[in-house]
Write a protein that holds these residues in place. Sequence first.
Motif, PDB file in Angstrom:
ATOM      1  N   THR A 149       0.807  -1.223   0.000  1.00 11.54           N
ATOM      2  CA  THR A 149       0.000   0.000   0.000  1.00 11.54           C
ATOM      3  C   THR A 149       0.835   1.266   0.000  1.00 11.54           C
ATOM      4  O   THR A 149       0.325   2.349  -0.249  1.00 11.54           O
ATOM      5  CB  THR A 149      -0.923   0.024   1.223  1.00 11.54           C
ATOM      6  N   GLY A 150       2.130   1.123   0.316  1.00  8.12           N
ATOM      7  CA  GLY A 150       3.001   2.287   0.371  1.00  8.12           C
ATOM      8  C   GLY A 150       2.879   3.082   1.658  1.00  8.12           C
ATOM      9  O   GLY A 150       3.392   4.192   1.770  1.00  8.12           O
ATOM     10  N   THR A 151       2.235   2.517   2.667  1.00  9.03           N
ATOM     11  CA  THR A 151       1.986   3.264   3.901  1.00  9.03           C
ATOM     12  C   THR A 151       2.865   2.833   5.072  1.00  9.03           C
ATOM     13  O   THR A 151       2.842   3.468   6.116  1.00  9.03           O
ATOM     14  CB  THR A 151       0.508   3.106   4.322  1.00  9.03           C
ATOM     15  N   THR A 152       3.643   1.771   4.926  1.00 16.16           N
ATOM     16  CA  THR A 152       4.489   1.292   6.013  1.00 16.16           C
ATOM     17  C   THR A 152       5.960   1.456   5.643  1.00 16.16           C
ATOM     18  O   THR A 152       6.305   1.563   4.469  1.00 16.16           O
ATOM     19  CB  THR A 152       4.221  -0.201   6.304  1.00 16.16           C
ATOM     20  N   PRO A 153       6.853   1.465   6.631  1.00 19.75           N
ATOM     21  CA  PRO A 153       8.292   1.535   6.318  1.00 19.75           C
ATOM     22  C   PRO A 153       8.746   0.402   5.412  1.00 19.75           C
ATOM     23  O   PRO A 153       9.591   0.595   4.545  1.00 19.75           O
ATOM     24  CB  PRO A 153       8.944   1.456   7.703  1.00 19.75           C
ATOM     25  N   GLU A 154       8.179  -0.783   5.601  1.00 23.54           N
ATOM     26  CA  GLU A 154       8.555  -1.921   4.758  1.00 23.54           C
ATOM     27  C   GLU A 154       8.097  -1.707   3.319  1.00 23.54           C
ATOM     28  O   GLU A 154       8.812  -2.052   2.375  1.00 23.54           O
ATOM     29  CB  GLU A 154       7.947  -3.217   5.319  1.00 23.54           C
ATOM     30  N   ASP A 155       6.905  -1.129   3.156  1.00 25.18           N
ATOM     31  CA  ASP A 155       6.434  -0.812   1.806  1.00 25.18           C
ATOM     32  C   ASP A 155       7.362   0.188   1.137  1.00 25.18           C
ATOM     33  O   ASP A 155       7.639   0.112  -0.066  1.00 25.18           O
ATOM     34  CB  ASP A 155       5.022  -0.230   1.850  1.00 25.18           C
ATOM     35  N   ARG A 156       7.838   1.140   1.908  1.00 24.87           N
ATOM     36  CA  ARG A 156       8.747   2.147   1.360  1.00 24.87           C
ATOM     37  C   ARG A 156      10.024   1.500   0.845  1.00 24.87           C
ATOM     38  O   ARG A 156      10.515   1.836  -0.236  1.00 24.87           O
ATOM     39  CB  ARG A 156       9.071   3.186   2.430  1.00 24.87           C
ATOM     40  N   LEU A 157      10.557   0.544   1.593  1.00 23.46           N
ATOM     41  CA  LEU A 157      11.759  -0.160   1.147  1.00 23.46           C
ATOM     42  C   LEU A 157      11.460  -1.050  -0.058  1.00 23.46           C
ATOM     43  O   LEU A 157      12.270  -1.159  -0.971  1.00 23.46           O
ATOM     44  CB  LEU A 157      12.338  -0.989   2.293  1.00 23.46           C
ATOM     45  N   ASN A 158      10.301  -1.686  -0.060  1.00 23.13           N
ATOM     46  CA  ASN A 158       9.922  -2.519  -1.195  1.00 23.13           C
ATOM     47  C   ASN A 158       9.748  -1.694  -2.467  1.00 23.13           C
ATOM     48  O   ASN A 158       9.992  -2.182  -3.569  1.00 23.13           O
ATOM     49  CB  ASN A 158       8.622  -3.263  -0.887  1.00 23.13           C
ATOM     50  N   ASN A 159       9.325  -0.434  -2.295  1.00 17.78           N
ATOM     51  CA  ASN A 159       9.096   0.459  -3.428  1.00 17.78           C
ATOM     52  C   ASN A 159      10.166   1.538  -3.516  1.00 17.78           C
ATOM     53  O   ASN A 159       9.895   2.659  -3.944  1.00 17.78           O
ATOM     54  CB  ASN A 159       7.713   1.115  -3.292  1.00 17.78           C
ATOM     55  N   TRP A 160      11.397   1.190  -3.165  1.00 16.18           N
ATOM     56  CA  TRP A 160      12.453   2.190  -3.061  1.00 16.18           C
ATOM     57  C   TRP A 160      12.694   2.938  -4.363  1.00 16.18           C
ATOM     58  O   TRP A 160      13.086   4.108  -4.351  1.00 16.18           O
ATOM     59  CB  TRP A 160      13.754   1.533  -2.586  1.00 16.18           C
ATOM     60  N   VAL A 161      12.455   2.299  -5.502  1.00 21.87           N
ATOM     61  CA  VAL A 161      12.725   2.955  -6.784  1.00 21.87           C
ATOM     62  C   VAL A 161      11.805   4.159  -6.996  1.00 21.87           C
ATOM     63  O   VAL A 161      12.116   5.058  -7.769  1.00 21.87           O
ATOM     64  CB  VAL A 161      12.577   1.954  -7.946  1.00 21.87           C
ATOM     65  N   PHE A 162      10.674   4.198  -6.284  1.00 29.36           N
ATOM     66  CA  PHE A 162       9.732   5.319  -6.396  1.00 29.36           C
ATOM     67  C   PHE A 162       9.946   6.358  -5.293  1.00 29.36           C
ATOM     68  O   PHE A 162       9.162   7.301  -5.176  1.00 29.36           O
ATOM     69  CB  PHE A 162       8.288   4.810  -6.302  1.00 29.36           C
ATOM     70  N   ASP A 163      10.969   6.166  -4.477  1.00 29.45           N
ATOM     71  CA  ASP A 163      11.214   7.009  -3.309  1.00 29.45           C
ATOM     72  C   ASP A 163      12.458   7.866  -3.542  1.00 29.45           C
ATOM     73  O   ASP A 163      13.548   7.341  -3.739  1.00 29.45           O
ATOM     74  CB  ASP A 163      11.404   6.115  -2.076  1.00 29.45           C
ATOM     75  N   LYS A 164      12.317   9.185  -3.529  1.00 33.86           N
ATOM     76  CA  LYS A 164      13.440  10.072  -3.829  1.00 33.86           C
ATOM     77  C   LYS A 164      14.624   9.850  -2.894  1.00 33.86           C
ATOM     78  O   LYS A 164      15.778   9.811  -3.321  1.00 33.86           O
ATOM     79  CB  LYS A 164      12.994  11.537  -3.731  1.00 33.86           C
ATOM     80  N   ALA A 165      14.353   9.741  -1.595  1.00 32.38           N
ATOM     81  CA  ALA A 165      15.444   9.618  -0.624  1.00 32.38           C
ATOM     82  C   ALA A 165      16.224   8.328  -0.806  1.00 32.38           C
ATOM     83  O   ALA A 165      17.434   8.291  -0.609  1.00 32.38           O
ATOM     84  CB  ALA A 165      14.884   9.704   0.799  1.00 32.38           C
ATOM     85  N   LEU A 166      15.547   7.250  -1.200  1.00 29.44           N
ATOM     86  CA  LEU A 166      16.197   5.956  -1.320  1.00 29.44           C
ATOM     87  C   LEU A 166      16.829   5.726  -2.692  1.00 29.44           C
ATOM     88  O   LEU A 166      17.835   5.021  -2.812  1.00 29.44           O
ATOM     89  CB  LEU A 166      15.193   4.831  -1.029  1.00 29.44           C
ATOM     90  N   SER A 167      16.238   6.314  -3.738  1.00 33.39           N
ATOM     91  CA  SER A 167      16.711   6.064  -5.103  1.00 33.39           C
ATOM     92  C   SER A 167      17.439   7.244  -5.728  1.00 33.39           C
ATOM     93  O   SER A 167      18.170   7.078  -6.707  1.00 33.39           O
ATOM     94  CB  SER A 167      15.523   5.707  -5.999  1.00 33.39           C
ATOM     95  N   GLY A 168      17.229   8.454  -5.202  1.00 30.00           N
ATOM     96  CA  GLY A 168      17.777   9.643  -5.830  1.00 30.00           C
ATOM     97  C   GLY A 168      16.854  10.198  -6.888  1.00 30.00           C
ATOM     98  O   GLY A 168      17.200  11.128  -7.609  1.00 30.00           O
ATOM     99  N   ASP A 169      15.650   9.627  -7.014  1.00 27.34           N
ATOM    100  CA  ASP A 169      14.645   9.946  -8.033  1.00 27.34           C
ATOM    101  C   ASP A 169      15.019   9.228  -9.331  1.00 27.34           C
ATOM    102  O   ASP A 169      16.145   8.780  -9.522  1.00 27.34           O
ATOM    103  CB  ASP A 169      14.503  11.450  -8.256  1.00 27.34           C
ATOM    104  N   ILE A 170      14.087   9.142 -10.244  1.00 26.84           N
ATOM    105  CA  ILE A 170      14.281   8.388 -11.478  1.00 26.84           C
ATOM    106  C   ILE A 170      15.438   8.952 -12.304  1.00 26.84           C
ATOM    107  O   ILE A 170      16.153   8.226 -12.986  1.00 26.84           O
ATOM    108  CB  ILE A 170      12.986   8.367 -12.311  1.00 26.84           C
ATOM    109  N   VAL A 171      15.649  10.250 -12.236  1.00 22.88           N
ATOM    110  CA  VAL A 171      16.717  10.861 -13.025  1.00 22.88           C
ATOM    111  C   VAL A 171      18.091  10.355 -12.595  1.00 22.88           C
ATOM    112  O   VAL A 171      19.032  10.332 -13.387  1.00 22.88           O
ATOM    113  CB  VAL A 171      16.648  12.408 -12.929  1.00 22.88           C
TER     114      VAL A 171
END
Length: 277
Positions: free
Chosen positions: A202-224
């Motif tokens: 769902t993107g609402t938990t810390p684990e979801d954030r890690l699972n969806n890291w590619v969509f997360d600016k802090a974890l991926s640096g953004d798509i660019v």
Amino acid sequence: MNSPTRRSFLKTSTTALVATISARTAFGSQANSRIKVGMVGCGGRGGLIAKMFVENGYFEIGGAADYFADKAQKLGSAYQLGADRAFSGLECAEKMIAKGGLDAIAIISPPYFHPAQAKAAVDAGLHVYLAKPVAVDVPGIQSVRTSGEQARAKKRVFLIDFQSRTDSFFIEAMKRVQAGALGDLAFGEARYHAGRLKPKGTGTTPEDRLNNWVFDKALSGDIVVEQNIHTLDMMSWAFGNAGPLKATATCARRVRIDVGDANDTFSGLLEYPNQVA
């Protein structure tokens, strides 16, 4: 001409890693000795790279580390590792390194963690195979640069997984461009169109954030940074590896808005030496 596959790239990269390591380290005192690699990041990409290392013939998997215990255990089981060689949690890489018994480490985790994990590996005297992008911000990049310099001083491999730079097709094409096959370059244009990974949870938990890291600016640096870094690198490579002098860019988040905070479209104007843009 057929396009190079990810599989052919990985075979080339693992071979390059072997070629860079000394014969004594690579082969040991016995003909059947192998380089023990610890995998950091045991999802789909990490599992693929682990397989390629083993298929190369000079490696064996000596450890599995992932934030998610089930992923680490799954990869560990695939290579007959004991329970004591599978590590989880935010410091899974550091735990695996501290356990010992490794010659090298392959870091395929979210880019946010790369600087700390690379530093821990170099401090422990290990060879490093690091996925791109190396970091998500300037301090992280500086840390990775320092780790690379320290690895060189220790005569250890520090290889960045940058597929286009190691592919024979790209190498030959860039040789011709830089030799003047297209004349004196005055302008260049590079584009990157890509599909989308499927969001998890769902993107609402810390684990979801890690699972969806590619969509997360802090974890991926953004798509660019996470994906478009290939496009930016192609431009610099074509212009003789000269970095841009100026950059003006815009971005937007209009379509992929169901999870994370990454943008989905970028447009930039980069100015290189000799008034090339």
